[in-house]
Write a protein that holds these residues in place. Structure first.
Motif, PDB file in Angstrom:
ATOM      1  N   ILE A 101       0.838  -1.187   0.000  1.00  0.00           N
ATOM      2  CA  ILE A 101       0.000   0.000   0.000  1.00  0.00           C
ATOM      3  C   ILE A 101       0.884   1.251   0.000  1.00  0.00           C
ATOM      4  N   SER A 102       0.371   2.340  -0.540  1.00  0.00           N
ATOM      5  CA  SER A 102       1.103   3.600  -0.548  1.00  0.00           C
ATOM      6  C   SER A 102       1.315   4.088   0.883  1.00  0.00           C
ATOM      7  N   MET A 103       2.573   4.393   1.225  1.00  0.00           N
ATOM      8  CA  MET A 103       2.876   4.904   2.554  1.00  0.00           C
ATOM      9  C   MET A 103       4.137   5.755   2.511  1.00  0.00           C
ATOM     10  N   ASP A 157       8.184 -13.957   8.017  1.00  0.00           N
ATOM     11  CA  ASP A 157       9.522 -13.465   7.687  1.00  0.00           C
ATOM     12  C   ASP A 157      10.171 -12.723   8.856  1.00  0.00           C
ATOM     13  N   GLY A 158       9.484 -12.718   9.998  1.00  0.00           N
ATOM     14  CA  GLY A 158      10.042 -12.087  11.186  1.00  0.00           C
ATOM     15  C   GLY A 158       9.844 -10.592  11.256  1.00  0.00           C
ATOM     16  N   SER A 159       9.132 -10.024  10.279  1.00  0.00           N
ATOM     17  CA  SER A 159       8.922  -8.581  10.237  1.00  0.00           C
ATOM     18  C   SER A 159       7.461  -8.250  10.532  1.00  0.00           C
ATOM     19  N   GLY A 160       7.170  -7.858  11.763  1.00  0.00           N
ATOM     20  CA  GLY A 160       5.826  -7.448  12.104  1.00  0.00           C
ATOM     21  C   GLY A 160       4.881  -8.617  12.302  1.00  0.00           C
ATOM     22  N   VAL A 161       3.642  -8.431  11.812  1.00  0.00           N
ATOM     23  CA  VAL A 161       2.597  -9.433  11.999  1.00  0.00           C
ATOM     24  C   VAL A 161       1.904  -9.701  10.672  1.00  0.00           C
ATOM     25  N   GLY A 174       4.970   2.417  12.826  1.00  0.00           N
ATOM     26  CA  GLY A 174       4.048   1.353  13.166  1.00  0.00           C
ATOM     27  C   GLY A 174       4.600  -0.033  12.932  1.00  0.00           C
ATOM     28  N   THR A 175       3.740  -1.018  13.143  1.00  0.00           N
ATOM     29  CA  THR A 175       4.087  -2.420  12.991  1.00  0.00           C
ATOM     30  C   THR A 175       3.703  -2.898  11.603  1.00  0.00           C
ATOM     31  N   PRO A 176       4.652  -3.403  10.812  1.00  0.00           N
ATOM     32  CA  PRO A 176       4.298  -3.923   9.491  1.00  0.00           C
ATOM     33  C   PRO A 176       3.227  -5.012   9.599  1.00  0.00           C
ATOM     34  N   LEU A 177       2.256  -4.960   8.694  1.00  0.00           N
ATOM     35  CA  LEU A 177       1.148  -5.914   8.682  1.00  0.00           C
ATOM     36  C   LEU A 177       1.002  -6.484   7.282  1.00  0.00           C
ATOM     37  N   LEU A 178       1.040  -7.805   7.164  1.00  0.00           N
ATOM     38  CA  LEU A 178       0.754  -8.479   5.913  1.00  0.00           C
ATOM     39  C   LEU A 178      -0.689  -8.972   5.981  1.00  0.00           C
ATOM     40  N   PHE A 179      -1.522  -8.440   5.105  1.00  0.00           N
ATOM     41  CA  PHE A 179      -2.943  -8.781   5.067  1.00  0.00           C
ATOM     42  C   PHE A 179      -3.193  -9.602   3.804  1.00  0.00           C
ATOM     43  N   ILE A 207      -1.438  -8.045   0.677  1.00  0.00           N
ATOM     44  CA  ILE A 207      -1.196  -6.605   0.754  1.00  0.00           C
ATOM     45  C   ILE A 207      -0.323  -6.306   1.966  1.00  0.00           C
ATOM     46  N   SER A 208       0.785  -5.624   1.736  1.00  0.00           N
ATOM     47  CA  SER A 208       1.658  -5.192   2.821  1.00  0.00           C
ATOM     48  C   SER A 208       1.265  -3.783   3.241  1.00  0.00           C
ATOM     49  N   THR A 209       0.985  -3.587   4.535  1.00  0.00           N
ATOM     50  CA  THR A 209       0.606  -2.281   5.040  1.00  0.00           C
ATOM     51  C   THR A 209       1.157  -2.129   6.454  1.00  0.00           C
ATOM     52  N   MET A 210       0.588  -1.223   7.234  1.00  0.00           N
ATOM     53  CA  MET A 210       0.979  -1.024   8.628  1.00  0.00           C
ATOM     54  C   MET A 210      -0.244  -1.217   9.517  1.00  0.00           C
TER      55      MET A 210
END
Length: 284
Positions: A122-124, A267-271, A130-135, A189-192
């Protein structure tokens, strides 16, 4: 909370009002005399019943009149209606569905967000907090078939509870996007992860909340519109387990079916979280 992005109730309210005027939603209203008579009469009767039952004084009546004027001058009618009434309208509109439960749209939707094919980010901002979020998930029909190239619109607040285009100094399409699922209806989708936030409290709605002794909090949530040809549009909000306001959301929009299952990212990055959407076919 950053003073550079502090949004006033009047500014965000007027933005929401302008967006509603531009949305075209009012052009679909058909003024059937019998229906208007029924609804308007019931609304007026309900208000008069409250006056008589609770023996409302002239001081209270005039305070209400001044407050209603302030709601308009602050541009907060979209906020007021979306927070305290839309959840019931949404329930009526979707009670026939066999697929996913929906939720309110709220006042902060902006159409035509930048489009990307999934998987996508997503555009950011480069320094988005924040915490990276994979949706991720899949879009299917009620018969179980995958909906190829389904469209997922996603928007949400940032880590400070602000929405782009409704708070200053945030890029227009920050944390907003339109995503096209693959041939099997899958999306990623990768977001926060968004933050809980209070609805604006320095305007008329905040004045009522303070006077009534309520809180103004909404739990953290993702907004979505999910669509596919031949199927009903699904508008939803998805919530994060453990949020202290899931049970007392000021907008009364949380449903058990809308809670996400949040897990550590592989991948260990966020949730990350997986949530599938099931859309109802359009009535023939």
């Amino acid at each position: 909370m950053s003073t550079e992005t502090t949004a006033t109730a009047a500014a965000s309210g007027n933005a929401a009002t302008d967006r509603f005027r531009q949305s075209g939603k009012t052009s679909t209203v058909v003024a059937d005399v019998e229906r208007v008579n029924l609804l308007a009469s019931k609304l007026i009767k309900a208000a008069n019943d409250i006056v008589l039952e609770e023996r409302v004084s002239y001081d209270e009546f005039n305070a209400l009149k001044a407050w209603l004027i302030k709601v308009g001058s602050d541009g907060e009618w979209p906020l007021f209606l979306d927070v305290w009434l839309e959840h019931s309208v949404e329930e009526v509109a979707t009670d026939h569905r066999e697929g996913n439960k929906g939720s309110i749209e709220g006042p902060y939707y902006i159409p035509e967000a930048p489009k990307q094919n999934s998987p996508a980010k997503i555009s950011m901002r480069d320094d988005e907090k924040g915490t990276p979020l994979l949706f991720q998930g899949q879009v299917r029909s009620t018969d179980g078939s995958a909906l190829s190239n389904a469209t997922i619109e996603l928007w949400h607040a940032d880590e400070e509870g602000f929405y782009s285009q409704f708070a200053p100094n945030i890029p227009d399409w920050n944390l907003r996007g339109t995503f096209i699922a693959d041939a099997e209806g899958n999306f990623q989708i990768s977001t926060m992860q968004p933050a809980p936030y209070q609805i604006p409290t320095d305007g008329a709605c905040g004045q009522m909340i303070a006077a009534a002794g309520w809180h103004a909090w909404r739990p953290a949530h993702l907004h979505l519109k999910v669509s596919a040809p031949g199927h009903e549009l699904l508008t939803a909000q998805l919530y994060f387990p453990g949020d202290e306001h899931n049970n007392d959301d000021i907008a009364t929009a949380v449903k058990p079916e809308l809670l996400l299952d949040i897990q550590p990212a592989t991948d260990g990055s966020g949730v990350q979280t997986t949530y599938d959407f099931v859309l109802d076919p359009e009535a023939k």
